[in-house]
Scaffold this motif. Structure first.
Motif, PDB file in Angstrom:
ATOM      1  N   UNK A   4       0.817  -1.220   0.000  1.00 42.28           N
ATOM      2  CA  UNK A   4       0.000   0.000   0.000  1.00 42.28           C
ATOM      3  C   UNK A   4       0.855   1.278   0.000  1.00 42.28           C
ATOM      4  N   UNK A   5       1.992   1.197  -0.716  1.00 43.15           N
ATOM      5  CA  UNK A   5       2.887   2.351  -0.813  1.00 43.15           C
ATOM      6  C   UNK A   5       3.028   2.868  -2.244  1.00 43.15           C
ATOM      7  N   UNK A  37      10.494  10.470  -0.280  1.00 51.08           N
ATOM      8  CA  UNK A  37       9.402  10.657   0.670  1.00 51.08           C
ATOM      9  C   UNK A  37       8.260   9.677   0.443  1.00 51.08           C
ATOM     10  N   UNK A  38       7.410   9.578   1.467  1.00 48.19           N
ATOM     11  CA  UNK A  38       6.236   8.710   1.430  1.00 48.19           C
ATOM     12  C   UNK A  38       5.127   9.382   2.228  1.00 48.19           C
ATOM     13  N   UNK A  39       3.916   9.338   1.681  1.00 47.13           N
ATOM     14  CA  UNK A  39       2.738   9.888   2.346  1.00 47.13           C
ATOM     15  C   UNK A  39       1.824   8.716   2.733  1.00 47.13           C
ATOM     16  N   UNK A  40       1.664   8.477   4.019  1.00 45.02           N
ATOM     17  CA  UNK A  40       0.867   7.346   4.504  1.00 45.02           C
ATOM     18  C   UNK A  40      -0.575   7.450   4.017  1.00 45.02           C
ATOM     19  N   UNK A  41      -1.118   6.333   3.574  1.00 46.95           N
ATOM     20  CA  UNK A  41      -2.497   6.294   3.093  1.00 46.95           C
ATOM     21  C   UNK A  41      -2.707   5.034   2.275  1.00 46.95           C
ATOM     22  N   UNK A  92      -2.464   3.073  -1.003  1.00 48.02           N
ATOM     23  CA  UNK A  92      -1.679   3.120  -2.241  1.00 48.02           C
ATOM     24  C   UNK A  92      -2.474   2.712  -3.453  1.00 48.02           C
ATOM     25  N   UNK A  93      -1.862   2.878  -4.644  1.00 50.50           N
ATOM     26  CA  UNK A  93      -2.505   2.468  -5.882  1.00 50.50           C
ATOM     27  C   UNK A  93      -2.691   0.954  -5.939  1.00 50.50           C
TER      28      UNK A  93
END
Length: 257
Positions: free
Chosen positions: A38-39, A247-251, A253-254
């Motif tokens: 989910x990244x 960077x990575x934004x938690x949530x 993923x595609x």
């Protein structure tokens, strides 16, 4: 003192390196794993060149110039241009490792079965929990310091931890191998090394800064809310004068590669 004064007065400008590519953002197997965790679509790397010599003294000024630079702002879709107040955090992150030996203790302490499968365990909050995530997250875990305190501070360990914990709908691996191989690939993509001409030993030359930025309404990058899996690092190659924002934004993923 002169160096500190120089660092205070120094300014930097940046140019996007649009032809710079990263294997972990192109390799099909890696993209499939990032999707499973989910990244995918939420983890990124962008590189820029800069115009003056970098030294650790000027880390804060360097990061401030970076996040105020028009070229940087126009490249970062998740941020809007504007005048930002000085950064809230510029945290130097140790980055010295040139092998994966740091993870050797994990293989022989009870976190893994001899097959490499991760041992499952009970948790009050998280269903389907395991000893690996417990070691990464919980200081009360008997395995927490199987990787020493100093090693846990290394960028290599932080990267491994970020991948193991994943995004909001992460499907966790049953074995450790996908985490180790993906960590190694991304680390090699991001970090620069050089051979010492005298000792012939390979050493990391990159400087890693964990960063977050603020505007007048508060924290604005990466993300408005502090979250362990929302992170941003500036990875500086002082010899090439290149910097990569990773960077990575938690949530969520595609779902397609």
């Amino acid at each position: 003192m002169d160096e500190e004064k120089y660092a205070f007065e120094q300014t930097f400008s940046f140019n996007a390196l649009r032809t710079k590519t990263f294997s972990f953002l192109q390799d099909k197997d890696t993209l499939a794993r990032l999707m499973k965790w989910s990244m995918l679509g939420r983890i990124s790397a962008q590189s820029f060149s800069f115009d003056h010599s970098f030294s650790p003294y000027c880390s804060e000024k360097f990061a401030l110039c970076f996040f105020r630079d028009p070229e940087v702002l126009s490249s970062l879709r998740k941020m809007e241009a504007g005048v930002w107040v000085p950064l809230g955090i510029v945290e130097p992150t140790p980055c010295t490792k040139v092998s994966m030996e740091l993870f050797d203790p994990i293989y022989s302490c009870g976190i893994l079965r001899p097959t490499g499968h991760v041992v499952k365990c009970f948790h009050d909050v998280y269903p389907d929990y395991d000893e690996l995530r417990q070691m990464l997250r919980d200081e009360e875990s008997e395995h927490y310091y199987v990787v020493g305190r100093e090693e846990r501070g290394e960028f290599l360990f932080s990267l491994f931890k970020h991948l193991c914990l994943g995004g909001e709908l992460c499907q966790y691996e049953d074995t450790i191998d996908p985490y180790i191989s993906t960590t190694k690939q991304i680390y090699k993509d991001l970090i620069s090394v050089q051979k010492d001409p005298e000792t012939k030993k390979i050493a990391v030359v990159s400087k890693v800064l964990k960063v977050c930025a603020f505007d007048e309404s508060g924290r604005c990058f990466p993300g408005v809310r502090e979250e362990e899996q929302t992170f941003a690092y500036l990875i500086v190659d002082p010899y090439k004068r290149h910097v990569t924002l990773f960077c990575h934004f938690y949530g969520v993923g595609n779902f397609t590669v």
